[in-house]
Design a protein around this motif. Structure first.
Motif, PDB file in Angstrom:
ATOM      1  N   LEU A 579     -17.550  -3.660  11.460  1.00 52.71           N
ATOM      2  CA  LEU A 579     -17.214  -3.273  10.212  1.00 52.71           C
ATOM      3  C   LEU A 579     -18.090  -1.959  10.052  1.00 52.71           C
ATOM      4  O   LEU A 579     -17.724  -0.939   9.147  1.00 52.71           O
ATOM      5  N   ASP A 580     -19.143  -1.805  10.807  1.00 58.99           N
ATOM      6  CA  ASP A 580     -20.005  -0.472  10.692  1.00 58.99           C
ATOM      7  C   ASP A 580     -19.556   0.753  11.569  1.00 58.99           C
ATOM      8  O   ASP A 580     -20.356   1.530  11.783  1.00 58.99           O
ATOM      9  N   LEU A 589     -10.770  -2.813   9.547  1.00 59.28           N
ATOM     10  CA  LEU A 589      -9.636  -3.447   8.879  1.00 59.28           C
ATOM     11  C   LEU A 589      -9.849  -4.903   9.439  1.00 59.28           C
ATOM     12  O   LEU A 589      -9.757  -6.206   8.297  1.00 59.28           O
ATOM     13  N   GLY A 590      -9.925  -5.386  10.419  1.00 58.31           N
ATOM     14  CA  GLY A 590      -9.900  -6.848  10.948  1.00 58.31           C
ATOM     15  C   GLY A 590     -11.281  -7.346  10.386  1.00 58.31           C
ATOM     16  O   GLY A 590     -11.156  -8.580   9.941  1.00 58.31           O
ATOM     17  N   VAL A 592     -12.923  -6.606   7.637  1.00 58.50           N
ATOM     18  CA  VAL A 592     -12.944  -7.036   6.240  1.00 58.50           C
ATOM     19  C   VAL A 592     -11.967  -8.237   6.065  1.00 58.50           C
ATOM     20  O   VAL A 592     -12.355  -8.844   5.090  1.00 58.50           O
ATOM     21  N   ILE A 593     -10.875  -8.239   6.877  1.00 58.13           N
ATOM     22  CA  ILE A 593      -9.990  -9.381   6.627  1.00 58.13           C
ATOM     23  C   ILE A 593     -10.730 -10.717   6.931  1.00 58.13           C
ATOM     24  O   ILE A 593     -10.805 -11.653   6.304  1.00 58.13           O
ATOM     25  N   GLU A 594     -11.717 -10.809   7.806  1.00 62.03           N
ATOM     26  CA  GLU A 594     -12.384 -11.819   8.438  1.00 62.03           C
ATOM     27  C   GLU A 594     -13.518 -11.978   7.407  1.00 62.03           C
ATOM     28  O   GLU A 594     -13.742 -13.385   6.956  1.00 62.03           O
ATOM     29  N   LEU A 595     -14.000 -11.107   6.563  1.00 65.59           N
ATOM     30  CA  LEU A 595     -15.163 -11.404   5.707  1.00 65.59           C
ATOM     31  C   LEU A 595     -14.561 -11.907   4.579  1.00 65.59           C
ATOM     32  O   LEU A 595     -15.194 -12.607   3.691  1.00 65.59           O
ATOM     33  N   ALA A 596     -13.291 -11.889   4.114  1.00 61.50           N
ATOM     34  CA  ALA A 596     -12.653 -12.423   3.068  1.00 61.50           C
ATOM     35  C   ALA A 596     -12.611 -13.900   2.860  1.00 61.50           C
ATOM     36  O   ALA A 596     -12.457 -14.279   1.785  1.00 61.50           O
ATOM     37  N   LYS A 597     -13.021 -14.490   4.028  1.00 63.51           N
ATOM     38  CA  LYS A 597     -12.900 -15.955   4.338  1.00 63.51           C
ATOM     39  C   LYS A 597     -14.276 -16.382   3.876  1.00 63.51           C
ATOM     40  O   LYS A 597     -14.400 -17.682   3.638  1.00 63.51           O
ATOM     41  N   ARG A 598     -15.417 -15.591   3.440  1.00 63.76           N
ATOM     42  CA  ARG A 598     -16.785 -16.116   3.337  1.00 63.76           C
ATOM     43  C   ARG A 598     -16.783 -15.824   1.709  1.00 63.76           C
ATOM     44  O   ARG A 598     -16.104 -14.985   1.166  1.00 63.76           O
ATOM     45  N   LYS A 599     -17.797 -16.344   1.164  1.00 65.34           N
ATOM     46  CA  LYS A 599     -18.235 -16.146  -0.360  1.00 65.34           C
ATOM     47  C   LYS A 599     -19.452 -15.998  -0.426  1.00 65.34           C
ATOM     48  O   LYS A 599     -19.774 -15.715  -1.863  1.00 65.34           O
ATOM     49  N   ASP A 600     -20.343 -15.794   0.333  1.00 64.67           N
ATOM     50  CA  ASP A 600     -21.912 -15.674   0.188  1.00 64.67           C
ATOM     51  C   ASP A 600     -22.243 -14.180  -0.459  1.00 64.67           C
ATOM     52  O   ASP A 600     -21.474 -13.398  -0.387  1.00 64.67           O
ATOM     53  N   LYS A 606     -21.548  -6.464   1.117  1.00 63.69           N
ATOM     54  CA  LYS A 606     -21.026  -5.984   2.166  1.00 63.69           C
ATOM     55  C   LYS A 606     -19.703  -5.102   2.054  1.00 63.69           C
ATOM     56  O   LYS A 606     -19.483  -4.073   2.210  1.00 63.69           O
ATOM     57  N   LEU A 607     -19.008  -5.850   1.299  1.00 56.39           N
ATOM     58  CA  LEU A 607     -17.618  -5.494   0.859  1.00 56.39           C
ATOM     59  C   LEU A 607     -17.608  -4.616  -0.263  1.00 56.39           C
ATOM     60  O   LEU A 607     -16.649  -3.405  -0.416  1.00 56.39           O
ATOM     61  N   LYS A 608     -18.534  -4.638  -0.876  1.00 57.70           N
ATOM     62  CA  LYS A 608     -18.753  -3.761  -2.107  1.00 57.70           C
ATOM     63  C   LYS A 608     -19.129  -2.314  -1.805  1.00 57.70           C
ATOM     64  O   LYS A 608     -18.573  -1.132  -1.780  1.00 57.70           O
ATOM     65  N   GLN A 609     -19.967  -2.429  -0.525  1.00 51.17           N
ATOM     66  CA  GLN A 609     -20.487  -1.172  -0.044  1.00 51.17           C
ATOM     67  C   GLN A 609     -19.285  -0.411   0.768  1.00 51.17           C
ATOM     68  O   GLN A 609     -19.095   0.628   0.563  1.00 51.17           O
TER      69      GLN A 609
END
Length: 889
Positions: A579-580, A589-590, A592-600, A606-609
Motif C-alpha cells: 500500500l505504501d 489497488l490490490g 486497498v481491496i484486501e484491507l476492505a476485508k478487515r474492520k479494525d 490507513k484507508l482514510k490516509q
C-alpha cells in the motif's frame, strides 16, 4: 461502434456502447427494436452457427440519391449499384431490403422480373450475366424507416432549430433505408447525393464534390464521394441544421458539428482530436487512411458512437460543460471511434464472429491514448476496470469468436470490447512494444481496404516473431473464460526460498481449457528488486525462488500482463508494504481491496490516509469504496472527514459512499454538500442520497430541486429518482406538473425515467385516474423510448382500466418492441388484480380444513355404520311403557 459500456463503463455494459460521459447516457430504449437479448440460435436451426454469406458478385460502386421529407419522416430515393459476377453466371441479383416501397427497377442487362419478399429484393435477369461482365441496376423507391435512418424533428419533441436526420448501419440496419448487400465481407466505393432545404447541411463519407441549389425546388444537393473501398455498414448520411468547429492536422481537415442548441459545449469534446490523430499515426505506424475526419453529435443517437469512414456520429450525451470538471469526458469515446478508422474501416472483420478485430483494437488503443496523455497509471487503470468487467461474468461460457449468436447485434458485448482489448495487451506484453507495433503495422498494410479473420492476425504474429501463437488464440479467443488462480506464498528462512503455490481452479470443460501462460513474479527486499517469470500450465504447481533475504514486497504479475481472477494469500505486513509503494498503482489497488476485508481501527485509519493522500485518483476511489464496505462507525467518520476532495471523481465517490450509511450525520453532510457544491453531477448524487430521510426539510429540498434548472436537467431528474425511493404519493401532483410543463427540458431518458417514477408513486392509490390519463396520452409519443416508457409505466401502475389500450399494442407484430413491452405491462396489471399472497394462503388453508372436515365426516359416518352393524337392536317398547309419567305434586 461504441455501445454503452461500459453501453457500461464499456455496456457493455452493455457494452450497444459510449465512453466517458456518454457511458452514463445509455440510449438503449430506442433500439430495442434491433438489439435483442443475447441468446444462442436454436441448435436444431439450420443457421445455428453463423458464417459470412457467399459473394456471388463483386460490388464495384454504390450511388445513393435521397430526398428526405422531414415533416413526414419519409424518403424518396434511388440506388445505382455497379457490380460484376465473380466466378459463375449470375441469374438473379439478391439484395437485402426491409420495409422499402420499391417502385421501379432497371438495369443495363435485360430483366425478366423483379419481386420483393419481407427482407429481400430479387431481380431476375432474362439471361445470366457472365463472370467479370460489369452491369448496373437502378432502383427507385420510397421509405418510412424505423431502423437504420432516424429523424429528429419538432413534431417528435425536439427543438425546432435542431431538425436533422442520421443513419446507423452497423450491424445490419442499412437494409431498412436502402437496398444493399448488407454484410461485412464485401467492399466497394460509394457516392451520396442528398437534397435538403436551404440552410441545412449534409455530411457523408469521403470528399464533398459539389453543393448545388435547384432553382425550381429550392432544395440544395450535397454530393459526396468515398473513392476508397469500404463495407456497407460504414455508409453514413447526416443532414439538418448544424454548427461547426474546425481545425487542420497536416493534410487532414478536422471538423466537429453539433445541433445549434448544443454548440456551446462542442469545444470540450473536440479539443483532443488533433493530438489523438498524431498519436495514433505514430503508434500504429500507418497514416490516417481517409480524406477528412468529421465528427457530428446527434440527438438521441442509438449507440455511443459510430465510426463511419471519415465521418463519426456521436451521441449528444457526450457533450459536457466545464462545470462538470473531470466527471464527464469525451476523450474515451472520441479516441475509440477515431481508432476505428484503421481497425474496422481500413481493415474490417469478415463476419461478426471476428468482431473483436474491430472493437478490441479500438478499446485497447483508447487506453493507450489515455496513457499517452495522462500517464502510465491511467493506462493501467483502464486495464484494471476492463478486467473487472470481464471477471464479473463468471457464468458466461461464450468465446470471443462465437458463431452461435442469434443476431449480429449480440456480438457487441464485453467479449469483443474489453476482453478483445486484453487479448491485444497480452500479445503486446509477450512480444514487447516494438515487435508488437511492427506486427500490427504489417497486419494493416497487408490487409488494407480488405476484410480479415483472426487467423490473419495470427499469421502475421507468427511470421514476424517466429513463435507459435496457436495455443494462445485457442485458449483466449476460441475458448471461453479466463484463469482463476489461487496463489499461496510462503517463506523458508532456513533455505532462503520463497515458495508460490499456483492453482488453476476454473471448472474445465470443452468450453474452458486449462490455461498455459507466462506469469511474472517480483520480489523486493533490502538488496533490491528481482523479477522472475514462470510458466503456468498445470492445475497445481509449486515454484521456488532463491532470494538473499525475506522479501518486503511480493508482487505477482506486477505489470498486469495476464487476464486472470487471482486470490493471493500474503501476510498482512506485506499488504501494508504494498500500500505504501508509490510507483506501483496496481499493488496499491490490490492492497486497498484486501484491507476492505478487515474492520479494525488501524485499517480504517490507513484507508482514510490513502483516501486523502494517494497520488492517483483511482486508488482514492477504491479506498472510499473500501470504507463503505467496512461499514463501521469509524469508517463512516473517515468518510465524513474526507468530503473535501480536489478531484471531482473522488469527491463524487465519497458522496456516493456516504449514502451507504443511514445516520443523521450523513443527512447533515449531504445537505452541507448541497450548500457548497457547484458540480451538477455531485449535487445529483447528494440529492439521490437524501431520499431515505423523510423529514419535512428533506421533502422541501427535493421539491426545490424538482423545479430547478441545470445541465441536461440532471438535478430535477435526481429529485425524481429520490422521490421514487421516498415513495410518498403526496408527491404525485408535483411530479405530474413538472413532467407536463417541462418535458422539453428533460433528456428522452430522463423523461422516460420520470414516467416510471410517476407510476411507482401512484401504484397503491385508490384513484389512479390522473396518472393513468397522463400516461395514456404518451403511449403514441413520437419518441420511441418515451412511448415504451409510458407502456411500461402503465404496467407498473397496475390500473385495470388501462388494459384495453395495452392490449391493442400487445397485438402488434411479433418483433415489434411496443408489443413486447405491452405484453409485459398487461401481465403486470393482471398479476396486480390477483388476491395478495396472504389471502391466497388463507384461502388455501380454509379449503384444506374444509377438505379435512369432509373426510372426518365420512370417517364418522363409516364408524357409525360399522357400530350399528355389530350392535343388537333394543327390544320394542310397550305402549304403556312408552307413555310419559305424570309428576307427583
Amino acid at each position: 461502434m461504441m455501445t454503452k459500456r461500459t453501453l457500461a463503463s464499456l455496456i457493455l455494459g452493455l457494452w450497444c456502447g459510449g465512453v466517458g460521459a456518454s457511458r452514463a447516457e445509455d440510449t438503449r430504449a430506442e433500439i430495442e427494436c434491433a438489439y435483442r437479448t443475447a441468446r444462442a440460435a436454436p441448435v436444431d436451426a439450420s443457421d445455428h452457427r453463423k458464417y459470412a454469406p457467399s459473394r456471388e458478385m463483386d460490388i464495384l460502386h454504390l450511388r445513393i440519391e435521397v430526398t428526405p421529407d422531414f415533416a413526414q419522416r419519409t424518403l424518396r430515393a434511388q440506388v445505382e449499384l455497379q457490380f460484376q459476377p465473380i466466378a459463375l453466371p449470375l441469374a438473379e441479383l439478391k439484395l437485402d431490403a426491409v420495409g422499402l416501397q420499391i417502385q421501379t427497377v432497371a438495369a443495363t442487362e435485360p430483366i425478366r422480373a423483379w419481386q420483393t419478399t419481407p427482407d429481400k429484393l430479387l431481380v431476375t435477369f432474362a439471361n445470366p450475366i457472365p463472370p467479370d461482365h460489369a452491369a448496373r441496376v437502378t432502383i427507385h423507391y420510397r421509405a418510412e424507416p424505423t431502423e437504420g435512418l432516424y429523424f429528429r424533428t419538432p413534431e417528435m419533441g425536439y427543438r425546432p432549430g435542431d431538425t436533422h436526420l442520421f443513419t446507423q448501419g452497423e450491424a445490419i440496419h442499412a437494409r431498412h433505408w436502402y437496398p444493399c448487400f448488407d454484410a461485412p465481407n464485401e467492399k466497394f466505393t460509394s457516392e451520396m447525393v442528398c437534397h435538403v432545404p436551404e440552410g441545412m447541411i449534409v455530411l457523408s463519407n469521403g470528399r464533398l464534390l459539389a453543393e448545388t441549389k435547384n432553382p425550381s425546388s429550392g432544395l440544395v444537393a450535397f454530393h459526396w464521394l468515398q473513392d476508397k473501398p469500404h463495407v456497407n455498414y460504414l455508409i453514413a448520411l447526416v443532414a439538418g441544421y448544424f454548427l461547426k468547429l474546425e481545425e487542420q492536422d497536416a493534410a487532414i481537415p478536422l471538423t466537429f458539428y453539433t445541433p445549434p442548441s448544443l454548440f456551446a459545449d462542442a469545444a470540450n469534446s473536440f479539443r483532443d482530436t488533433k493530438d489523438m490523430l498524431a498519436f495514433f499515426e505514430q503508434e500504429i505506424g500507418v497514416p490516417y487512411p481517409w480524406a477528412k475526419y468529421a465528427q457530428v453529435c446527434v440527438n438521441d443517437f442509438v449507440a455511443g458512437g459510430m465510426e463511419n469512414t471519415s465521418l463519426t456520429v456521436l451521441t449528444d450525451g457526450t457533450l459536457f460543460p466545464n462545470a462538470t470538471e473531470n466527471l464527464r469526458s469525451s476523450q474515451g469515446l472520441v479516441a475509440h471511434e477515431l481508432v476505428h478508422q484503421w481497425f474496422g474501416d481500413l481493415v474490417t472483420c469478415k463476419d461478426w464472429t471476428h468482431l473483436w478485430l474491430n472493437e478490441g483494437f479500438a478499446t485497447y488503443y483508447e487506453a493507450l491514448y489515455d496513457g499517452h496523455k495522462n500517464g502510465r497509471d491511467a493506462f493501467l487503470y483502464n486495464l484494471y476496470r476492463d478486467a473487472q468487467t470481464i471477471l464479473g461474468q463468471p457464468l458466461d461460457l461464450r468465446p470471443i469468436a462465437w458463431r452461435n449468436y442469434d443476431s449480429p447485434d449480440q456480438q457487441f458485448s464485453y467479449l469483443a470490447y474489453p476482453k478483445g482489448a486484453w487479448v491485444l495487451h497480452m500479445l503486446r506484453s509477450q512480444l514487447g512494444p516494438d515487435l508488437y507495433r511492427r506486427c500490427i503495422r504489417t497486419y494493416l498494410e497487408r490487409h488494407a481496404y480488405d476484410t480479415v479473420v483472426t487467423e490473419d492476425l495470427n499469421a502475421v504474429l507468427e511470421e514476424l516473431s517466429g513463435r507459435s501463437f496457436d495455443q494462445f488464440f485457442d485458449q483466449w479467443v476460441y475458448h471461453a473464460h479466463y484463469p482463476e488462480l489461487e496463489i499461496a506464498y510462503a517463506w523458508d528462512e532456513k533455505t532462503r526460498l520463497a515458495k508460490l503455490t499456483v492453482k488453476q481452479i476454473q471448472t474445465l470443460s470443452d468450453k474452458v481449457l486449462l490455461f498455459h501462460f507466462p506469469l511474472p513474479v517480483r520480489f523486493q527486499g533490502k538488496s533490491g528488486a528481482v523479477t522472475h517469470q514462470v510458466t503456468v500450465k498445470e492445475k497445481t504447481e509449486d515454484f521456488y525462488f532463491a532470494l538473499p533475504e525475506a522479501p518486503t514486497l511480493v508482487r505477482v504479475d506486477p505489470d498486469f500482463t495476464v487476464l486472470a481472477k487471482t486470490k493471493l494469500t500474503l501476510p498482512h505486513p506485506l499488504w501494508l508494504a504494498q500500500l505504501d509503494e508509490p510507483s506501483d498503482l496496481l499493488g496499491r489497488l490490490g492492497a486497498v481491496i484486501e484491507l476492505a476485508k478487515r474492520k479494525d481501527k488501524e485499517t480504517v485509519a490507513k484507508l482514510k490516509q490513502v483516501l486523502n493522500t494517494d497520488a492517483f485518483y483511482g486508488v482514492r476511489i477504491e479506498a472510499s469504496k473500501a470504507l463503505r464496505a467496512i461499514h463501521t462507525d469509524d469508517a463512516l467518520d473517515a468518510l465524513l472527514a474526507s468530503t473535501d476532495q480536489p478531484d471531482a471523481r473522488v469527491r463524487r465517490q465519497v458522496t456516493a459512499d456516504l449514502t451507504g450509511f443511514y445516520r443523521g450525520s450523513v443527512s447533515a453532510a449531504l445537505q452541507a454538500i448541497l450548500e457548497r457544491e457547484q458540480n451538477p453531477d455531485i449535487l445529483a448524487e447528494a440529492i439521490r442520497g437524501l431520499a431515505v430521510y423523510g423529514a419535512p426539510d428533506i421533502r422541501a429540498t427535493l421539491s426545490r430541486y424538482l423545479g430547478s434548472t441545470s445541465f441536461r436537467n440532471v438535478l430535477a431528474e435526481a429529485a425524481l429518482r429520490a422521490l421514487r425511493t421516498l415513495d410518498d404519493p403526496a408527491a404525485i401532483p408535483a411530479v405530474l406538473e413538472v413532467l407536463d410543463r417541462r418535458e422539453p427540458e428533460f433528456t428522452s431518458n430522463g423523461f422516460a425515467s420520470g414516467l416510471g417514477t410517476l407510476a411507482h408513486l401512484a401504484r397503491h392509490e385508490d384513484d389512479k385516474g390522473p396518472v393513468r390519463e397522463f400516461l395514456l396520452r404518451r403511449v403514441n409519443h413520437p419518441k420511441l423510448r418515451v412511448q415504451l416508457a409510458a407502456l411500461r409505466a402503465l404496467g407498473d401502475l397496475g390500473d385495470p382500466q388501462a388494459l384495453p389500450v395495452l392490449e391493442t399494442f400487445a397485438q402488434a407484430g411479433k418483433e415489434n418492441p411496443q408489443r413486447q413491452t405491452a405484453e409485459r405491462a398487461v401481465a403486470a396489471v393482471r398479476a396486480a388484480r390477483k388476491p395478495p399472497e396472504e389471502l391466497r394462503t388463507l384461502r388455501d388453508e380454509v379449503l384444506g380444513l374444509q377438505k379435512e372436515n369432509r373426510e372426518l365426516r365420512r370417517d364418522l359416518d363409516d364408524l357409525k355404520k360399522r357400530f350399528e352393524a355389530v350392535t343388537p337392536a333394543p327390544p320394542p317398547s310397550s305402549e304403556k311403557e312408552s307413555a310419559p309419567r305424570k309428576k307427583k305434586k
